[in-house]
Structure formats: structure tokens, C-alpha cells
Design a protein around this motif. Structure first.
Motif, mmCIF file in Angstrom:
data_model
loop_
_atom_site.group_PDB
_atom_site.id
_atom_site.type_symbol
_atom_site.label_atom_id
_atom_site.label_comp_id
_atom_site.label_asym_id
_atom_site.label_seq_id
_atom_site.Cartn_x
_atom_site.Cartn_y
_atom_site.Cartn_z
ATOM 1 N N UNK A 339 0.834 -1.198 0.000
ATOM 2 C CA UNK A 339 0.000 0.000 0.000
ATOM 3 C C UNK A 339 0.873 1.253 0.000
ATOM 4 N N UNK A 340 0.294 2.348 -0.495
ATOM 5 C CA UNK A 340 0.998 3.631 -0.458
ATOM 6 C C UNK A 340 0.730 4.324 0.875
ATOM 7 N N UNK A 341 1.184 5.569 0.999
ATOM 8 C CA UNK A 341 1.059 6.280 2.264
ATOM 9 C C UNK A 341 -0.388 6.565 2.637
ATOM 10 N N UNK A 342 -1.298 6.510 1.667
ATOM 11 C CA UNK A 342 -2.718 6.731 1.937
ATOM 12 C C UNK A 342 -3.476 5.430 2.167
ATOM 13 N N UNK A 350 5.681 -1.225 -8.324
ATOM 14 C CA UNK A 350 5.592 0.015 -7.556
ATOM 15 C C UNK A 350 5.864 -0.284 -6.087
ATOM 16 N N UNK A 351 6.870 0.346 -5.492
ATOM 17 C CA UNK A 351 7.166 0.087 -4.073
ATOM 18 C C UNK A 351 6.004 0.496 -3.173
ATOM 19 N N UNK A 352 5.754 -0.287 -2.145
ATOM 20 C CA UNK A 352 4.710 0.026 -1.178
ATOM 21 C C UNK A 352 4.997 -0.671 0.137
ATOM 22 N N UNK A 353 4.332 -0.193 1.196
ATOM 23 C CA UNK A 353 4.531 -0.838 2.496
ATOM 24 C C UNK A 353 3.839 -2.195 2.499
ATOM 25 N N UNK A 354 4.543 -3.199 2.985
ATOM 26 C CA UNK A 354 3.987 -4.545 3.069
ATOM 27 C C UNK A 354 3.041 -4.650 4.256
ATOM 28 N N UNK A 355 1.840 -5.146 3.977
ATOM 29 C CA UNK A 355 0.884 -5.496 5.021
ATOM 30 C C UNK A 355 0.561 -6.977 4.892
ATOM 31 N N UNK A 356 0.425 -7.635 6.028
ATOM 32 C CA UNK A 356 0.180 -9.074 6.050
ATOM 33 C C UNK A 356 -1.044 -9.384 6.897
ATOM 34 N N UNK A 357 -1.760 -10.415 6.487
ATOM 35 C CA UNK A 357 -2.924 -10.859 7.252
ATOM 36 C C UNK A 357 -2.993 -12.379 7.203
ATOM 37 N N UNK A 358 -3.387 -12.969 8.318
ATOM 38 C CA UNK A 358 -3.515 -14.421 8.354
ATOM 39 C C UNK A 358 -3.340 -14.955 9.758
ATOM 40 N N UNK A 359 -3.447 -16.266 9.920
ATOM 41 C CA UNK A 359 -3.326 -16.872 11.252
ATOM 42 C C UNK A 359 -1.914 -16.823 11.830
ATOM 43 N N UNK A 360 -0.927 -16.421 11.026
ATOM 44 C CA UNK A 360 0.448 -16.319 11.507
ATOM 45 C C UNK A 360 0.757 -14.944 12.093
ATOM 46 N N UNK A 361 -0.246 -14.075 12.172
ATOM 47 C CA UNK A 361 -0.052 -12.727 12.711
ATOM 48 C C UNK A 361 -0.308 -12.752 14.216
ATOM 49 N N UNK A 386 7.983 -2.262 6.323
ATOM 50 C CA UNK A 386 8.946 -2.589 5.269
ATOM 51 C C UNK A 386 8.375 -2.234 3.907
ATOM 52 N N UNK A 387 9.240 -1.750 3.028
ATOM 53 C CA UNK A 387 8.844 -1.422 1.663
ATOM 54 C C UNK A 387 9.287 -2.556 0.741
ATOM 55 N N UNK A 388 8.338 -3.124 0.019
ATOM 56 C CA UNK A 388 8.623 -4.195 -0.926
ATOM 57 C C UNK A 388 8.061 -3.814 -2.286
ATOM 58 N N UNK A 389 8.404 -4.607 -3.276
ATOM 59 C CA UNK A 389 7.861 -4.423 -4.613
ATOM 60 C C UNK A 389 7.490 -5.811 -5.150
ATOM 61 N N UNK A 390 6.435 -5.870 -5.959
ATOM 62 C CA UNK A 390 5.952 -7.140 -6.509
ATOM 63 C C UNK A 390 6.120 -7.121 -8.014
ATOM 64 N N UNK A 392 5.642 -8.951 -11.999
ATOM 65 C CA UNK A 392 4.475 -9.419 -12.752
ATOM 66 C C UNK A 392 4.150 -10.879 -12.499
ATOM 67 N N UNK A 393 5.098 -11.635 -11.969
ATOM 68 C CA UNK A 393 4.843 -13.042 -11.652
ATOM 69 C C UNK A 393 4.311 -13.222 -10.240
ATOM 70 N N UNK A 394 4.282 -12.154 -9.451
ATOM 71 C CA UNK A 394 3.772 -12.228 -8.085
ATOM 72 C C UNK A 394 4.819 -12.439 -7.028
ATOM 73 N N UNK A 395 6.109 -12.440 -7.409
ATOM 74 C CA UNK A 395 7.189 -12.585 -6.437
ATOM 75 C C UNK A 395 7.488 -11.221 -5.821
ATOM 76 N N UNK A 396 7.809 -11.222 -4.542
ATOM 77 C CA UNK A 396 8.063 -9.989 -3.798
ATOM 78 C C UNK A 396 9.558 -9.817 -3.541
ATOM 79 N N UNK A 397 10.007 -8.571 -3.556
ATOM 80 C CA UNK A 397 11.402 -8.249 -3.253
ATOM 81 C C UNK A 397 11.437 -7.112 -2.246
ATOM 82 N N UNK A 398 12.374 -7.196 -1.310
ATOM 83 C CA UNK A 398 12.503 -6.174 -0.269
ATOM 84 C C UNK A 398 13.245 -4.966 -0.831
ATOM 85 N N UNK A 399 12.668 -3.788 -0.657
ATOM 86 C CA UNK A 399 13.305 -2.546 -1.077
ATOM 87 C C UNK A 399 14.002 -1.879 0.098
ATOM 88 N N UNK A 400 13.362 -1.891 1.262
ATOM 89 C CA UNK A 400 13.979 -1.290 2.445
ATOM 90 C C UNK A 400 12.963 -1.041 3.531
#
Length: 512
Positions: A339-342, A350-361, A386-390, A392-400
Motif C-alpha cells: 500500500x501507499x502512504x494513503x 511500484x514500491x509500497x509498504x507490506x501489510x500481512x494478514x492471516x493466522x500467523x499474525x 517494510x517497503x517491498x515491490x511485486x 508481474x509473476x507475483x514474487x516480492x522483493x525487499x526494497x527497504x
């Protein structure tokens, strides 16, 4: 029904669960289950019938850590493993914050325990015979009888564990880890790493952090495998175990893998090839990944946090276009979004903040409802920072890290991207980049480097020119400093706040 140690004790009672590689002590699943049951019952008797008592543990890596964890789960208590690297004053703060009513300690930390008992009112148990006189000994608890009927065991929303964050940005916070998080992290890890009952994992990271406990240790026990425990990391010992085939998996931070490479882990010749080498705690460089993969060693970059568990993605794949530079795809039982800052979701590339949801939270922070509300939304999304980017195949990479990002001339700069470029330089061993104030650009980069040779570090102007061919000019650091080592916390992460204090003082002195 959720007690997987009890289940394995019934299915394969004589199978080895835990082995201490230096002492030779071993636990079968039947022994681990029975001892945890006895300890849980004894702790409840010692502390009273009320649930939610918290028990602190001050020791290095040993089998009693797992006895205590599963005892807490069975007896509906809460274990608080303490970072034995902290000073007494820091530990005192954690004990008071968590409301611990009992401290278990080993002989190596008996003096520290005595000091803590003088400042924090609580009961004590000695893990070793040579504890302080008058304190009950752990082994006596473990030898107790099970009594009439088994303990109820854990429910999914019980909180058998509170782990304190490393506190690189302020004081440490206690993360409430429910049994649900432990179980689903184990399930996700089993699926991602294809763990089997034949796997044996080397646990050499501190067990007071999520990486040491849950990256591979509890998932291996969930799957019925074997955990080999080392009280500390020794690169020669770890290399010998991995090459001998006694262990098939391990988790370590990048610097530990570099040390193992220096002790012969990657040398050709007749040797076993481990199935999974999981890397966490800090980004692993492309250079290190290529080095290990070139030697046939399956090194994978992972991603996780104490608050969401150490394995939130499927682990970077060993083949295909996403082999290098990604952490893979979202875990099987979990959701991820950027997600972006909003708070709006961003698209591919496009870099965005990673948000996670699930039973592992996790359930959030102990005694800090406001801090929990900031990071955990009502509908269950955890904001990682954390800022990540996704792709076109759906793989995520850490930006910072969002907190590490700085703005130079109106452009966002993520230090990890610059650091990854710097370590490709043949004269640079390791790099960290900080954002510092600048009268013209607002902020600029300050590169702190460990050179291959302190006697002949690279020329700063040459470094800048070299970088300009690899990253945008505004990302190139303006200031440079060469050091022999970085300050690291117990997770192996660079303590950037400490470095920032040093470089700011240096800049102020230069400007005065």
C-alpha cells in the motif's frame, strides 16, 4: 488436539526430537512430552492455580527452552525468553513490563539472576544443580509425576510466548505470540521448505528471538523431525555438521554464512548437500547468493518479523527468474498486499509498504494497546514498516525499511538498493547507507563501508563514479566512512541508530 508434541509422542515415541550437539543430551518425543507435562504441572503448583502467569527464562540454547515452551503451552502459562546479551538494567525493564512471576536461569547466568531477583520480586528456579542455594532445581520438576489426567493443552488463541523485539528503534516491545501463530508458521514453513520427518535442523541462532525458535526449530518439531541445538554459533562446527549430513537444514544470518564459506562449506569434494539453507535477519547480497548457488548450496532469502513470524513467504525459489533478489511468494496460509502512504494498494513494480494478514499474525504488543492499534487494523492487516515491490509473476522483493528511507532532492531513496549495489564493488566487503541532513538536497546518503582492506580502502570519488553507472545519481552517497565492523544486535542486524549518532556527530564537528 493442537499439541503436536503430544501427538508425535503417541505416533513415534522413540523418535529423537532434540539433541544438544556439545553435551550429547537427547530427548525423544515421548521424553519431551512427558517432561513438558511434568514441568507445566509443577510450575502451576509453584505459581498457583491462576492462569496467565509469566515465566522468564535466562539461558543460552539448550533443550530446556523447548521444555519450557511446551510446558507453558500445556499449562496455559506464558514463557518470556530473555536476551542474555542485555545489561541488568535492560532485563529489569523487560521483567517489570511483562509482569514475570518466576525466573528460571542457568549456571552461566546465576550472578545476573541474583541481581535481577534483588530488584524484581519473583520466584526462581535453577536449570543447573549449581544454582543459588535454596532455589528449586529444574530437573526435580521434570521428574515429577503426571498426576491424574493430562493438562488441557493449548488452545489456538492461548498466548504461551512473549518475545521482546530487538529494540533497534527505541525500547523493546513484548510481542504476544498465540499458539495459533506458532502452529501456522510451522505449517507455512513445512509447505515452503517441504520438511519431512527425516529432516534435522541445526539451531544455532539465539532462542530468545523468533528466528532461532520458529524459522526452522518449531516447524521441524511440528513435522516430527530432529532439532540439533548449539548454545552458540561456531562456523567450523556448523560447516562440519552440514557437510557430514547430520543436519539437512539450518537458519543463519548473512555474516554467519560468509563465515561458513570461509571454513570450507563451499569447497568441492565428497560431502552431503543440505536441503535448505535459510537466510534471515538482514538482506543477503546477490554476490553471496550466487556464490552459494554456484557451489550447489540451496541458500534462500526469507522474510519475517517477530510480530508475524519468521516465514511469511514461500522462501525465494532456487530456480527460475525469481531465484535472485526476491523472497518468493506469499505463504500458503496468509495474505500480502502493498500500500501507499494513503493506504491504497499499489500495482506491479511500484514500491509500497507490506501489510500481512492471516493466522500467523500475532496479537500485538503486551501492555501497549495504542502501539498495537497503529500496526494492526481491525480487519487483521499488520503493517510491517517494510517497503517491498511485486513483479508481474507475483514474487516480492525487499526494497527497504520505511524508517530508513530518506528523501534527497524530492526523490525517495531506499538504502538497501544502494547497499546491494555497493557490495558488488570488488573492494567492498559490506555496506550500510544512512540518510543525513543536507542544506541543498534536504537529505543525502552517508555510506559506511567495511572494505576488503582497511589499509587500502577504495577511493571515495572512484566509488561515486562506479555507482553512477549502476544507480540513479541522486541515490549515490555524498559522504563516506570506512570501518572494521558494524555494531550488530542479537539478530545480526546493523544497529543503524548507533551508526547515525556517530556520523551526525562527525558531520557536526566538521561543520563547526
Amino acid at each position: 488436539m493442537y499439541d503436536f508434541v503430544r501427538s508425535w509422542a503417541k505416533l513415534a515415541p522413540d523418535r529423537l526430537a532434540i539433541e544438544e550437539i556439545r553435551s550429547g543430551r537427547v530427548w525423544t518425543y515421548a521424553q519431551l512430552d512427558a517432561r513438558a507435562e511434568a514441568i507445566g504441572r509443577a510450575l502451576k503448583q509453584e505459581l498457583g492455580s491462576a492462569e496467565a502467569h509469566r515465566v522468564a527464562l535466562l539461558c543460552k540454547g539448550r533443550g530446556e527452552v523447548f521444555e519450557a515452551l511446551f510446558a507453558a503451552a500445556k499449562a496455559k502459562l506464558t514463557l518470556v525468553p530473555l536476551n542474555w546479551r542485555l545489561a541488568a538494567r535492560e532485563l529489569e525493564g523487560i521483567l517489570k513490563d511483562s509482569g514475570v512471576t518466576l525466573l528460571a536461569y542457568d549456571g552461566a547466568h546465576a550472578d545476573m539472576a541474583e541481581a535481577l531477583l534483588e530488584s524484581v520480586p519473583m520466584k526462581a528456579i535453577a536449570l543447573d544443580e549449581h544454582g543459588h542455594a535454596g532455589h528449586p532445581v529444574w530437573e526435580r520438576l521434570a521428574e515429577g509425576t503426571s498426576g491424574a489426567g493430562a493438562l488441557l493443552g493449548p488452545a489456538m488463541e492461548d498466548v504461551p510466548l512473549v518475545l521482546y523485539t530487538s529494540g533497534t528503534t527505541g525500547g523493546p516491545k513484548g510481542v504476544m505470540v498465540p499458539w495459533r501463530q506458532i502452529v501456522f508458521n510451522a505449517i507455512n514453513t513445512v509447505l515452503a521448505a517441504d520438511l519431512t520427518p527425516e529432516d534435522a535442523t541445526l539451531a544455532c541462532l539465539p532462542l530468545f528471538h523468533t528466528g532461532g525458535l520458529h524459522a526452522l526449530a518449531t516447524p521441524t518439531l511440528y513435522r516430527g523431525g530432529r532439532v540439533l541445538l548449539a548454545p552458540s554459533f561456531d562456523p567450523t562446527e556448523a560447516t562440519a555438521l552440514l557437510r557430514s549430513g547430520r543436519v539437512s537444514t539450518t537458519i543463519a544470518v548473512p555474516t554467519m554464512y560468509e563465515m561458513m564459506a570461509g571454513t570450507g562449506l563451499l569447497e568441492p569434494g565428497p560431502a552431503a548437500i543440505p536441503r535448505i539453507l535459510l537466510c534471515g535477519g538482514a538482506p543477503v547480497t546477490t554476490q553471496t547468493l550466487e556464490l552459494f548457488h554456484g557451489a550447489g548450496m540451496p541458500l534462500r532469502q526469507g522474510y519475517g518479523l517477530t510480530e508475524v513470524g519468521p516465514n511469511c513467504f514461500t522462501l525465494s525459489p532456487l530456480e527460475g527468474p525469481d531465484r535472485i533478489g526476491t523472497v518468493g511468494f506469499p505463504a500458503f496460509h496468509g495474505e500480502a498486499r502493498l500500500v501507499d502512504q494513503d493506504g491504497h494498494e499499489v500495482g506491479v513494480a511500484t514500491p509500497g509498504e507490506l501489510q500481512l494478514r492471516g493466522p500467523h499474525v500475532s496479537m500485538g504488543y503486551l501492555n501497549r494497546p495504542e502501539a498495537t492499534q497503529v500496526v494492526l487494523s481491525e480487519d487483521g492487516w499488520f503493517s510491517t514498516g517494510d517497503v517491498l515491490v511485486r513483479n508481474e509473476r507475483g514474487a516480492y522483493a525487499v526494497v527497504g525499511r520505511m524508517k530508513d528511507m530518506f528523501i534527497s532532492g524530492g526523490e525517495n531513496v531506499y538504502p538497501v538498493e544502494v547497499e546491494n549495489a555497493l557490495v558488488e564493488h570488488p573492494e567492498v566487503q559490506a555496506a550500510t547507507v544512512l540518510g543525513v541532513q543536507d542544506s541543498k538536497w534536504g537529505q543525502v546518503g552517508y555510506g559506511v563501508l567495511i572494505p576488503e582492506s582497511m589499509d587500502a580502502p577504495p577511493n571515495a570519488l572512484d566509488l561515486q563514479e562506479w555507482l553512477k553507472h549502476r544507480i540513479a545519481r541522486y541515490k549515490v552517497p555524498k559522504h563516506w566512512r570506512f570501518v572494521e565492523r558494524f555494531p550488530l544486535n542479537a539478530s545480526g542486524k546493523v544497529e543503524k541508530a548507533r551508526l547515525l549518532e556517530v556520523v551526525r556527530a562527525e558531520l557536526e564537528k566538521a561543520g563547526s
